[in-house]
Design a protein around this motif. Structure first.
Motif, PDB file in Angstrom:
ATOM      1  N   VAL A   8       3.504 -50.441  21.237  1.00 42.52           N
ATOM      2  CA  VAL A   8       3.418 -49.305  20.320  1.00 42.52           C
ATOM      3  C   VAL A   8       4.024 -49.732  18.989  1.00 42.52           C
ATOM      4  CG1 VAL A   8       4.156 -46.929  19.881  1.00 42.52           C
ATOM      5  CG2 VAL A   8       3.511 -47.620  22.184  1.00 42.52           C
ATOM      6  N   ASP A   9       3.206 -49.690  17.955  1.00 46.83           N
ATOM      7  CA  ASP A   9       3.717 -50.113  16.657  1.00 46.83           C
ATOM      8  C   ASP A   9       4.563 -49.008  16.020  1.00 46.83           C
ATOM      9  OD1 ASP A   9       1.968 -48.248  15.443  1.00 46.83           O
ATOM     10  OD2 ASP A   9       0.467 -49.771  15.003  1.00 46.83           O
ATOM     11  N   GLU A  10       5.216 -49.357  14.934  1.00 46.90           N
ATOM     12  CA  GLU A  10       6.147 -48.435  14.278  1.00 46.90           C
ATOM     13  C   GLU A  10       5.464 -47.150  13.822  1.00 46.90           C
ATOM     14  OE1 GLU A  10       9.247 -48.229  10.532  1.00 46.90           O
ATOM     15  OE2 GLU A  10       8.515 -50.178  11.176  1.00 46.90           O
ATOM     16  N   GLN A  11       4.263 -47.268  13.291  1.00 52.72           N
ATOM     17  CA  GLN A  11       3.547 -46.092  12.796  1.00 52.72           C
ATOM     18  C   GLN A  11       3.267 -45.101  13.937  1.00 52.72           C
ATOM     19  OE1 GLN A  11      -0.200 -47.015  10.938  1.00 52.72           O
ATOM     20  NE2 GLN A  11      -0.358 -45.013   9.976  1.00 52.72           N
ATOM     21  N   GLU A  12       2.847 -45.614  15.088  1.00 54.86           N
ATOM     22  CA  GLU A  12       2.591 -44.726  16.221  1.00 54.86           C
ATOM     23  C   GLU A  12       3.883 -44.137  16.769  1.00 54.86           C
ATOM     24  OE1 GLU A  12       0.544 -44.531  20.642  1.00 54.86           O
ATOM     25  OE2 GLU A  12       0.038 -46.215  19.338  1.00 54.86           O
ATOM     26  N   LEU A  13       4.947 -44.923  16.766  1.00 56.77           N
ATOM     27  CA  LEU A  13       6.240 -44.428  17.231  1.00 56.77           C
ATOM     28  C   LEU A  13       6.728 -43.283  16.345  1.00 56.77           C
ATOM     29  CD1 LEU A  13       8.479 -44.696  19.292  1.00 56.77           C
ATOM     30  CD2 LEU A  13       9.514 -46.449  17.839  1.00 56.77           C
ATOM     31  N   VAL A  14       6.534 -43.404  15.047  1.00 59.13           N
ATOM     32  CA  VAL A  14       6.903 -42.329  14.125  1.00 59.13           C
ATOM     33  C   VAL A  14       6.085 -41.076  14.428  1.00 59.13           C
ATOM     34  CG1 VAL A  14       6.809 -41.587  11.699  1.00 59.13           C
ATOM     35  CG2 VAL A  14       7.749 -43.825  12.282  1.00 59.13           C
ATOM     36  N   LEU A  15       4.794 -41.245  14.663  1.00 58.56           N
ATOM     37  CA  LEU A  15       3.938 -40.105  14.996  1.00 58.56           C
ATOM     38  C   LEU A  15       4.401 -39.439  16.288  1.00 58.56           C
ATOM     39  CD1 LEU A  15       1.420 -38.329  14.561  1.00 58.56           C
ATOM     40  CD2 LEU A  15       0.156 -40.026  15.894  1.00 58.56           C
ATOM     41  N   ARG A  16       4.683 -40.224  17.304  1.00 55.60           N
ATOM     42  CA  ARG A  16       5.135 -39.669  18.581  1.00 55.60           C
ATOM     43  C   ARG A  16       6.449 -38.905  18.395  1.00 55.60           C
ATOM     44  NH1 ARG A  16       3.983 -43.791  23.558  1.00 55.60           N
ATOM     45  NH2 ARG A  16       1.861 -44.372  23.029  1.00 55.60           N
ATOM     46  N   ARG A  18       7.553 -37.464  15.645  1.00 58.19           N
ATOM     47  CA  ARG A  18       7.273 -36.229  14.914  1.00 58.19           C
ATOM     48  C   ARG A  18       6.610 -35.190  15.815  1.00 58.19           C
ATOM     49  NH1 ARG A  18       5.096 -38.693   9.161  1.00 58.19           N
ATOM     50  NH2 ARG A  18       7.157 -39.277   8.388  1.00 58.19           N
ATOM     51  N   CYS A  19       5.719 -35.624  16.684  1.00 61.83           N
ATOM     52  CA  CYS A  19       5.068 -34.690  17.609  1.00 61.83           C
ATOM     53  C   CYS A  19       6.086 -34.070  18.564  1.00 61.83           C
ATOM     54  CB  CYS A  19       3.966 -35.390  18.390  1.00 61.83           C
ATOM     55  SG  CYS A  19       2.515 -35.788  17.413  1.00 61.83           S
ATOM     56  N   ALA A  20       6.954 -34.897  19.127  1.00 58.57           N
ATOM     57  CA  ALA A  20       7.971 -34.387  20.047  1.00 58.57           C
ATOM     58  C   ALA A  20       8.923 -33.436  19.326  1.00 58.57           C
ATOM     59  CB  ALA A  20       8.747 -35.548  20.675  1.00 58.57           C
ATOM     60  N   ALA A  21       9.338 -33.791  18.118  1.00 57.16           N
ATOM     61  CA  ALA A  21      10.227 -32.926  17.340  1.00 57.16           C
ATOM     62  C   ALA A  21       9.524 -31.614  16.986  1.00 57.16           C
ATOM     63  CB  ALA A  21      10.690 -33.642  16.080  1.00 57.16           C
ATOM     64  N   GLY A  22       8.253 -31.698  16.636  1.00 55.90           N
ATOM     65  CA  GLY A  22       7.492 -30.497  16.309  1.00 55.90           C
ATOM     66  C   GLY A  22       7.369 -29.566  17.503  1.00 55.90           C
ATOM     67  N   VAL A  49      12.763 -32.212  29.559  1.00 62.46           N
ATOM     68  CA  VAL A  49      12.864 -33.674  29.465  1.00 62.46           C
ATOM     69  C   VAL A  49      11.542 -34.363  29.808  1.00 62.46           C
ATOM     70  CG1 VAL A  49      13.962 -35.722  30.468  1.00 62.46           C
ATOM     71  CG2 VAL A  49      15.362 -33.828  29.643  1.00 62.46           C
ATOM     72  N   PRO A  50      10.849 -33.987  30.870  1.00 58.61           N
ATOM     73  CA  PRO A  50       9.571 -34.659  31.150  1.00 58.61           C
ATOM     74  C   PRO A  50       8.531 -34.467  30.048  1.00 58.61           C
ATOM     75  CG  PRO A  50      10.321 -33.477  33.090  1.00 58.61           C
ATOM     76  CD  PRO A  50      11.215 -33.058  31.956  1.00 58.61           C
ATOM     77  N   VAL A  51       8.547 -33.299  29.425  1.00 54.20           N
ATOM     78  CA  VAL A  51       7.582 -33.030  28.357  1.00 54.20           C
ATOM     79  C   VAL A  51       7.844 -33.941  27.162  1.00 54.20           C
ATOM     80  CG1 VAL A  51       6.793 -31.287  26.710  1.00 54.20           C
ATOM     81  CG2 VAL A  51       7.232 -30.649  29.077  1.00 54.20           C
ATOM     82  N   VAL A  52       9.095 -34.006  26.733  1.00 53.14           N
ATOM     83  CA  VAL A  52       9.443 -34.841  25.584  1.00 53.14           C
ATOM     84  C   VAL A  52       9.308 -36.322  25.944  1.00 53.14           C
ATOM     85  CG1 VAL A  52      11.285 -35.457  23.970  1.00 53.14           C
ATOM     86  CG2 VAL A  52      10.933 -33.067  24.594  1.00 53.14           C
ATOM     87  N   ALA A  53       9.747 -36.703  27.124  1.00 51.34           N
ATOM     88  CA  ALA A  53       9.650 -38.105  27.538  1.00 51.34           C
ATOM     89  C   ALA A  53       8.201 -38.566  27.584  1.00 51.34           C
ATOM     90  CB  ALA A  53      10.311 -38.305  28.896  1.00 51.34           C
ATOM     91  N   GLY A  54       7.303 -37.649  27.908  1.00 51.26           N
ATOM     92  CA  GLY A  54       5.892 -37.996  27.964  1.00 51.26           C
ATOM     93  C   GLY A  54       5.353 -38.507  26.629  1.00 51.26           C
ATOM     94  N   ALA A  55       5.941 -38.043  25.539  1.00 56.29           N
ATOM     95  CA  ALA A  55       5.508 -38.512  24.213  1.00 56.29           C
ATOM     96  C   ALA A  55       5.852 -39.982  24.005  1.00 56.29           C
ATOM     97  CB  ALA A  55       6.166 -37.669  23.131  1.00 56.29           C
ATOM     98  N   PHE A  56       6.804 -40.481  24.776  1.00 55.82           N
ATOM     99  CA  PHE A  56       7.263 -41.850  24.566  1.00 55.82           C
ATOM    100  C   PHE A  56       6.927 -42.761  25.747  1.00 55.82           C
ATOM    101  CE2 PHE A  56       9.955 -39.041  22.055  1.00 55.82           C
ATOM    102  CZ  PHE A  56       9.681 -39.544  20.808  1.00 55.82           C
TER     103      PHE A  56
END
Length: 61
Positions: A8-16, A18-22, A49-56
């Motif tokens: 997972v590159d940095e750009q996708e990690l930032v998106l993930r 932001r999605c989890a925070a949103g 926790v499972p919902v947020v962890a799923g983003a990563f």
């Protein structure tokens, strides 16, 4: 977090991130936020926790 998500590159990690925070922000600001605030911490953790962890989880799509 990047070392824990190979491929997972940095750009996708930032998106993930932001999605989890949103998602968490939306939950806090909607009517369900008061229900979550009244929920015992252990139950809240077990549900969120499972919902947020799923983003990563997983590699690049």
């Amino acid at each position: 977090m990047a070392p824990n998500i190979p491929g997972v590159d940095e750009q996708e990690l930032v998106l993930r991130t932001r999605c989890a925070a949103g998602l968490l922000n939306w939950l806090a600001l909607t009517p369900i936020g008061s229900e979550l605030a009244a929920m015992p911490a252990e139950r809240l953790e077990r549900q969120l926790v499972p919902v947020v962890a799923g983003a990563f989880r997983g590699g690049a799509g």
